[in-house]
Design a protein around this motif. Structure first.
Motif, PDB file in Angstrom:
ATOM      1  N   CYS A   1      -3.642   4.022  -2.444  1.00 38.63           N
ATOM      2  CA  CYS A   1      -4.312   3.320  -1.986  1.00 38.63           C
ATOM      3  C   CYS A   1      -4.785   4.678  -0.992  1.00 38.63           C
ATOM      4  O   CYS A   1      -6.345   4.232  -0.398  1.00 38.63           O
ATOM      5  CB  CYS A   1      -3.677   2.305  -1.107  1.00 38.63           C
ATOM      6  SG  CYS A   1      -3.054   1.054  -1.650  1.00 38.63           S
TER       7      CYS A   1
ATOM      8  N   CYS B   1      -4.541  -1.911  -4.073  1.00 41.94           N
ATOM      9  CA  CYS B   1      -4.927  -3.271  -2.434  1.00 41.94           C
ATOM     10  C   CYS B   1      -5.830  -3.605  -2.337  1.00 41.94           C
ATOM     11  O   CYS B   1      -6.519  -3.386  -1.640  1.00 41.94           O
ATOM     12  CB  CYS B   1      -4.095  -2.792  -1.626  1.00 41.94           C
ATOM     13  SG  CYS B   1      -2.436  -1.731  -2.195  1.00 41.94           S
ATOM     14  N   ARG B   2      -6.823  -3.374  -3.695  1.00 39.73           N
ATOM     15  CA  ARG B   2      -7.892  -4.192  -3.324  1.00 39.73           C
ATOM     16  C   ARG B   2      -8.748  -5.100  -3.432  1.00 39.73           C
ATOM     17  O   ARG B   2      -7.445  -6.468  -3.143  1.00 39.73           O
ATOM     18  CB  ARG B   2      -9.114  -3.852  -5.314  1.00 39.73           C
ATOM     19  CG  ARG B   2      -8.912  -1.476  -5.079  1.00 39.73           C
ATOM     20  CD  ARG B   2     -10.103  -1.526  -6.288  1.00 39.73           C
ATOM     21  NE  ARG B   2      -9.663   0.034  -5.990  1.00 39.73           N
ATOM     22  CZ  ARG B   2     -10.921   0.964  -6.418  1.00 39.73           C
ATOM     23  NH1 ARG B   2     -11.341  -0.039  -4.902  1.00 39.73           N
ATOM     24  NH2 ARG B   2     -10.783   2.317  -5.603  1.00 39.73           N
ATOM     25  N   PRO B   3      -9.063  -5.544  -2.596  1.00 40.24           N
ATOM     26  CA  PRO B   3      -9.407  -7.525  -2.643  1.00 40.24           C
ATOM     27  C   PRO B   3      -9.354  -8.545  -3.428  1.00 40.24           C
ATOM     28  O   PRO B   3     -10.150  -7.023  -4.305  1.00 40.24           O
ATOM     29  CB  PRO B   3     -11.038  -7.119  -1.526  1.00 40.24           C
ATOM     30  CG  PRO B   3     -11.656  -5.915  -1.078  1.00 40.24           C
ATOM     31  CD  PRO B   3     -10.739  -4.590  -2.008  1.00 40.24           C
ATOM     32  N   ALA B   4      -9.139  -8.947  -3.117  1.00 40.99           N
ATOM     33  CA  ALA B   4      -9.501 -10.308  -4.142  1.00 40.99           C
ATOM     34  C   ALA B   4     -10.848 -10.885  -4.536  1.00 40.99           C
ATOM     35  O   ALA B   4     -11.484 -10.832  -3.579  1.00 40.99           O
ATOM     36  CB  ALA B   4      -7.345 -11.316  -3.674  1.00 40.99           C
TER      37      ALA B   4
ATOM     38  N   TRP C   1      -1.995  -1.435   6.987  1.00 43.28           N
ATOM     39  CA  TRP C   1      -2.160  -1.606   5.269  1.00 43.28           C
ATOM     40  C   TRP C   1      -3.602  -1.046   5.054  1.00 43.28           C
ATOM     41  O   TRP C   1      -4.042  -0.144   5.956  1.00 43.28           O
ATOM     42  CB  TRP C   1      -2.575  -2.825   5.165  1.00 43.28           C
ATOM     43  CG  TRP C   1      -1.772  -3.614   5.572  1.00 43.28           C
ATOM     44  CD1 TRP C   1      -0.829  -4.242   6.866  1.00 43.28           C
ATOM     45  CD2 TRP C   1      -1.717  -4.725   4.371  1.00 43.28           C
ATOM     46  NE1 TRP C   1      -0.010  -4.891   6.502  1.00 43.28           N
ATOM     47  CE2 TRP C   1      -0.455  -5.212   5.064  1.00 43.28           C
ATOM     48  CE3 TRP C   1      -1.170  -5.325   2.800  1.00 43.28           C
ATOM     49  CZ2 TRP C   1       0.795  -6.755   4.258  1.00 43.28           C
ATOM     50  CZ3 TRP C   1      -1.084  -6.261   2.606  1.00 43.28           C
ATOM     51  CH2 TRP C   1       0.445  -7.374   3.536  1.00 43.28           C
TER      52      TRP C   1
ATOM     53  N   CYS D   1       0.648  -1.636  -0.284  1.00 43.26           N
ATOM     54  CA  CYS D   1      -0.340   0.061   0.156  1.00 43.26           C
ATOM     55  C   CYS D   1       0.713   1.319  -0.481  1.00 43.26           C
ATOM     56  O   CYS D   1       1.348   1.449   0.897  1.00 43.26           O
ATOM     57  CB  CYS D   1      -1.044  -0.319   0.951  1.00 43.26           C
ATOM     58  SG  CYS D   1      -2.100  -1.287   1.551  1.00 43.26           S
TER      59      CYS D   1
ATOM     60  N   ARG E   1      -8.341  -1.858   2.101  1.00 48.97           N
ATOM     61  CA  ARG E   1      -9.215  -2.452   0.489  1.00 48.97           C
ATOM     62  C   ARG E   1      -9.261  -3.413   0.505  1.00 48.97           C
ATOM     63  O   ARG E   1      -9.301  -4.063  -0.802  1.00 48.97           O
ATOM     64  CB  ARG E   1      -8.752  -1.845  -0.110  1.00 48.97           C
ATOM     65  CG  ARG E   1      -8.809  -0.161  -0.309  1.00 48.97           C
ATOM     66  CD  ARG E   1      -8.691   0.897  -1.416  1.00 48.97           C
ATOM     67  NE  ARG E   1      -9.083   1.996  -0.930  1.00 48.97           N
ATOM     68  CZ  ARG E   1     -10.050   2.909  -1.838  1.00 48.97           C
ATOM     69  NH1 ARG E   1     -11.283   2.335  -2.477  1.00 48.97           N
ATOM     70  NH2 ARG E   1     -10.741   4.038  -1.293  1.00 48.97           N
ATOM     71  N   GLY E   2      -7.765  -4.844   0.422  1.00 57.27           N
ATOM     72  CA  GLY E   2      -7.781  -5.945   0.854  1.00 57.27           C
ATOM     73  C   GLY E   2      -7.585  -6.737   1.644  1.00 57.27           C
ATOM     74  O   GLY E   2      -8.280  -6.470   3.332  1.00 57.27           O
TER      75      GLY E   2
END
Length: 316
Positions: free
Chosen positions: A15, A226-229, A175, A10, A178-179
Motif C-alpha cells: 500500500c 487496498c484499492r477502493p471498491a 489505513w 494495509c 486507497r479504499g
C-alpha cells in the motif's frame, strides 16, 4: 478480536508505494533535516506556549503544525469552514474526528484544529514526537487493554466538558487511503454525548503529482493493495490549485509494521505530494439517539466527501 485494537489489511509492501516524481537524495535529506528541526523547535518551545493567551496559542500552534508538514516537502490544501474558538467560557469543547492514514495526519489536523489528541501509548516513546505530544496535552490510551476503555471515555468527556477541543481518529488504526477505510469506533462519541459537545468531522486525503516525461520518476514500492471498491486567516495566502494532483498518494501511508524512519524517508523522496484536509459541517451530539448512530453519521460524512472534488484553496 479486541474491538479496541482494530487491524487494517494495509501493509507497507502493498500500500505504501510511490509511482510519481521522485526527489534526489540530497534534496530529500535536506527536507528530512528541516522537518526534524521544525519538530525539535516545537518541542523546545512547548513549555512556554501555555504562558500565551488562548487565541495567540492557537495561532502559534496552527502555524507551527502547518510548518511541520511543509518542512517535510508536503504541500497543504485546506478547504471548508475555518476553525473558531470553541464556544463561550463554560461551554463544552468540540470532538474533532478524522480518518487516519499517516503520522502526517497529526500536524495536518493541528494546523486547522489544534487541540488535545487521543493517541496510542506507544507514541509517548517516539523520539521528539513523543515528548512533544505529552507536553501538548495528548491523551494517551493503552489500546490493547479493553478494561481501560471506560476510563478513556471519562477522560475525553472531562476534557470536553472543560472546554477543550479533543482530536480523535476513531478508526483506531491507520489505513492507506486507497479504499473505504475502517469503521469508526463509537467509544469517543459516547464522551461527546456525555459532555453534550459538538462533533466536527474532517476528511484527510493525500495526493501525488503524476510523473512527467521531463522530470525524474521513480517508485519506492508497489501500491496495489487496498484499492477502493477533504481557513484560518493566519495561514499563508491562497493560491490557485494545480490540476496535476489527482492520484491518491501511497507514499504518505504509515501502515502495519512500517518503521517510522522508512515512512519519513518515503515522504521526503516523493515529489509533488499534497495533503488535503476538508472540514465538514458540525454534528450536534445531542441530535442522535446513541453513540453508534453518532459514529455512523460522522463516518458517513467523511466517507461520502469525495476525494475528487475540486479543491477550493491551496496553501503552499
Amino acid at each position: 478480536m479486541n474491538p479496541w485494537l482494530p487491524t487494517a489489511p494495509c501493509t507497507p509492501r502493498t500500500c505504501a508505494g510511490h509511482e510519481g516524481r521522485m526527489r534526489g537524495r540530497p534534496a530529500a535529506a535536506a527536507l528530512l533535516l528541516a522537518g526534524c528541526a521544525c519538530i525539535l523547535a516545537g518541542a523546545l518551545a512547548a513549555p512556554f506556549v501555555p504562558l500565551l493567551g488562548a487565541a495567540r496559542r492557537d495561532r502559534l500552534i496552527r502555524r507551527w503544525a502547518y510548518g511541520v508538514v511543509r518542512s517535510f516537502g508536503v504541500r497543504v490544501r485546506i478547504t471548508g469552514t475555518p476553525a473558531a474558538p470553541d464556544g463561550n467560557p463554560g461551554a463544552p469543547g468540540t470532538l474533532v474526528v478524522a480518518n487516519h492514514i499517516s503520522w502526517l495526519d497529526i500536524p495536518l489536523v493541528a494546523a486547522v484544529f489544534p487541540g488535545r489528541m487521543l493517541a496510542k501509548s506507544e507514541i509517548r516513546g517516539w523520539p521528539l514526537l513523543g515528548p512533544l505530544a505529552a507536553r501538548g496535552g495528548t491523551l494517551f490510551v493503552e489500546r490493547d487493554r479493553l478494561r481501560a476503555l471506560p476510563a478513556t471515555v471519562r477522560t475525553i468527556g472531562a476534557a470536553l466538558r472543560g472546554g477543550s477541543r479533543v482530536v480523535v481518529f476513531p478508526e483506531g488504526t491507520t489505513w492507506c487511503g486507497r479504499g473505504p477505510g475502517g469503521r469508526f469506533g463509537p467509544a469517543a462519541f459516547q464522551a461527546a454525548i456525555d459532555a453534550d459537545a459538538m462533533v466536527r468531522p474532517v476528511r484527510i486525503t493525500y495526493r501525488a503529482a503524476p510523473s512527467r516525461s521531463t522530470g525524474t520518476t521513480g517508485r519506492t514500492g508497489p501500491a496495489a493493495g487496498c484499492r477502493p471498491a477533504g481557513h484560518e486567516g493566519s495561514a499563508p495566502a491562497e493560491h490557485t490549485a494545480p490540476a496535476e494532483h489527482t492520484a491518491p498518494a501511497g507514499a504518505a501511508a504509515f501502515v502495519g509494521d512500517d518503521p517510522l524512519l522508512a515512512s519519513l524517508w518515503r515522504v521526503v523522496t516523493a515529489a509533488g505530494l499534497t495533503a488535503e484536509i476538508r472540514v465538514l459541517p458540525p454534528i450536534p451530539a445531542s441530535g442522535l439517539p446513541d453513540r453508534r448512530a453518532l459514529a455512523r453519521r460522522a463516518q458517513t460524512a467523511v466517507a461520502n466527501e469525495s476525494a475528487n472534488r475540486p479543491p477550493e484553496s491551496v496553501h503552499h
